[in-house]
Write a protein that holds these residues in place. Structure first.
Motif, PDB file in Angstrom:
ATOM      1  N   LEU A  61       0.808  -1.217   0.000  1.00  0.00           N
ATOM      2  CA  LEU A  61       0.000   0.000   0.000  1.00  0.00           C
ATOM      3  C   LEU A  61       0.841   1.267   0.000  1.00  0.00           C
ATOM      4  O   LEU A  61       0.303   2.355  -0.224  1.00  0.00           O
ATOM      5  N   LEU A  62       2.137   1.138   0.265  1.00  0.00           N
ATOM      6  CA  LEU A  62       2.983   2.321   0.429  1.00  0.00           C
ATOM      7  C   LEU A  62       4.142   2.292  -0.561  1.00  0.00           C
ATOM      8  O   LEU A  62       4.810   1.262  -0.733  1.00  0.00           O
ATOM      9  N   GLY A  63       4.397   3.420  -1.178  1.00  0.00           N
ATOM     10  CA  GLY A  63       5.540   3.538  -2.059  1.00  0.00           C
ATOM     11  C   GLY A  63       6.826   3.652  -1.265  1.00  0.00           C
ATOM     12  O   GLY A  63       6.817   3.849  -0.044  1.00  0.00           O
ATOM     13  N   GLN A  64       7.937   3.539  -1.945  1.00  0.00           N
ATOM     14  CA  GLN A  64       9.237   3.704  -1.306  1.00  0.00           C
ATOM     15  C   GLN A  64      10.260   4.086  -2.363  1.00  0.00           C
ATOM     16  O   GLN A  64      10.034   3.942  -3.567  1.00  0.00           O
ATOM     17  N   SER A  65      11.391   4.587  -1.902  1.00  0.00           N
ATOM     18  CA  SER A  65      12.458   4.984  -2.810  1.00  0.00           C
ATOM     19  C   SER A  65      13.356   3.791  -3.106  1.00  0.00           C
ATOM     20  O   SER A  65      13.536   2.911  -2.267  1.00  0.00           O
ATOM     21  N   ALA A  85       6.122  13.556   1.103  1.00  0.00           N
ATOM     22  CA  ALA A  85       5.776  13.147   2.470  1.00  0.00           C
ATOM     23  C   ALA A  85       7.044  13.082   3.311  1.00  0.00           C
ATOM     24  O   ALA A  85       7.827  12.136   3.192  1.00  0.00           O
ATOM     25  N   GLY A  86       7.264  14.080   4.148  1.00  0.00           N
ATOM     26  CA  GLY A  86       8.475  14.134   4.963  1.00  0.00           C
ATOM     27  C   GLY A  86       9.706  14.183   4.081  1.00  0.00           C
ATOM     28  O   GLY A  86       9.789  14.983   3.148  1.00  0.00           O
ATOM     29  N   ASP A  87      10.660  13.307   4.348  1.00  0.00           N
ATOM     30  CA  ASP A  87      11.859  13.200   3.516  1.00  0.00           C
ATOM     31  C   ASP A  87      11.637  12.253   2.341  1.00  0.00           C
ATOM     32  O   ASP A  87      12.580  11.903   1.633  1.00  0.00           O
ATOM     33  N   GLY A  88      10.392  11.840   2.154  1.00  0.00           N
ATOM     34  CA  GLY A  88      10.049  10.927   1.072  1.00  0.00           C
ATOM     35  C   GLY A  88       9.414   9.662   1.589  1.00  0.00           C
ATOM     36  O   GLY A  88      10.034   8.929   2.356  1.00  0.00           O
ATOM     37  N   TYR A  89       8.151   9.437   1.220  1.00  0.00           N
ATOM     38  CA  TYR A  89       7.420   8.221   1.581  1.00  0.00           C
ATOM     39  C   TYR A  89       7.376   7.991   3.091  1.00  0.00           C
ATOM     40  O   TYR A  89       7.452   6.864   3.560  1.00  0.00           O
ATOM     41  N   ASP A  90       7.262   9.067   3.844  1.00  0.00           N
ATOM     42  CA  ASP A  90       7.136   8.974   5.299  1.00  0.00           C
ATOM     43  C   ASP A  90       5.654   8.862   5.633  1.00  0.00           C
ATOM     44  O   ASP A  90       4.904   9.828   5.498  1.00  0.00           O
TER      45      ASP A  90
END
Length: 312
Positions: A61-65, A85-90
């Motif tokens: 359900l959540l993306g990530q780098s 989202a925050g620093d990325g995918y937070d």
């Protein structure tokens, strides 16, 4: 008020407190927990965790780098869309940038701080939404070997925006007397700008500390293709900043890079992309999408990269 009435009222309030505590504090959470253990719901209630090699590697359900320790994209992985989202995918800071289409003028960095060794952000540089889009498109174009140009962007990847100062006529037009490229600051020994003139007036680079808001702010479309090779989802974040999907168009321009990094044919990569592409919901809602984490894990399983654990 008689003491007996006070006791009766407080007793009723205490009973209500106890009953509501039992219902909302114990019964309801208990029912929800039990329901979450039922077949078909257990995975979702536990965060839709995705595992590889017996280890949790993310959530469906959540993306990530997919970047290295320096924040650079890993060549053998498909890249996700940007995240604000925050620093990325937070997941604790879910949200977008809250920048709108009129956010087109950058806040420049202090050249004195840059000369002293500060990074642009520490020196006060804040890119506009337009420049963020232009920069991402330029970088992706270079990385994927496609044309990264898009309307209203300079060839160097910043917002192509002019401040046109001069005499305003009765009908609201402006007769240019001075024109400044507001997103291209003057550098030591360089006054380069993306175009030489505007309506016969030379275009200047932006001097730090000068106020150009008195002029008319004019974005310049330029001669970039109307349908950029780099799709919109590659350069803009989603509203949540947690989107685990990318468009098939963004996946397609990454195929050759991923294939080369893994030493396989692009056709093999396209087949795996197709296997992880979902159509519109109910056949009409939304757009087709590619699940990035599941795609990368499938690639790791079939074509692992030598010298890495699970290719990650």
């Amino acid at each position: 008020m008689p003491v007996s009435d006070l006791i009766r009222q407080h007793s009723a309030a205490l009973r209500a407190l106890l009953i509501l505590t039992l219902i909302t504090g114990f019964a309801y959470p208990g029912i929800v927990w039990v329901a979450g253990q039922l077949p078909g719901l257990h995975d979702k209630s536990h965060g839709s965790i995705v595992e590889a090699g017996g280890q949790a590697v993310g959530s469906s359900l959540l993306g990530q780098s997919f970047t290295d320790d320096n924040g650079d994209p890993i060549a053998w992985y498909f890249q996700s869309r940007p995240s604000a989202a925050g620093d990325g995918y937070d997941s604790l800071a879910s949200g977008g940038s809250n920048l709108g289409p009129e956010n087109i003028v950058d806040t420049p960095a202090d050249p004195a701080l840059l000369a002293a060794g500060s990074d642009p952000e520490s020196a006060g540089f804040t890119p506009s939404l337009l420049t963020q889009v232009c920069t991402r498109s330029h970088e992706i174009g270079l990385r994927e070997g496609v044309d990264g140009g898009r309307p209203f962007c300079t060839p160097d990847g910043v917002g192509a925006v002019l401040s046109v100062m001069g005499t305003f006529t009765a009908d609201g037009a402006v007769i240019p007397e001075r024109v400044v490229s507001v997103n291209e600051p003057c550098r030591a020994g360089s006054t380069r700008v993306f175009r030489a003139e505007y309506q016969g007036v030379p275009v200047e680079c932006a001097q730090y500390g000068e106020d150009y808001s008195t002029g008319r702010i004019v974005p310049i479309a330029g001669d970039a293709p109307g349908e950029p090779a780099v799709p919109a989802d590659a350069v803009t974040s989603s509203g949540s900043g947690l989107d685990p999907h990318i468009s098939p168009a963004y996946a397609e321009i990454q195929v050759n890079r991923v294939a080369a990094a893994r030493g396989i044919e692009p056709a093999a990569v396209r087949d795996i992309v197709a296997a992880h592409t979902s159509g519109r919901v109910l056949g009409f809602a939304g757009e087709p999408r590619v699940h990035v984490l599941e795609l990368n894990l499938d690639l790791d399983s079939r074509y692992p990269v030598s010298g890495t654990a699970n290719g990650r």
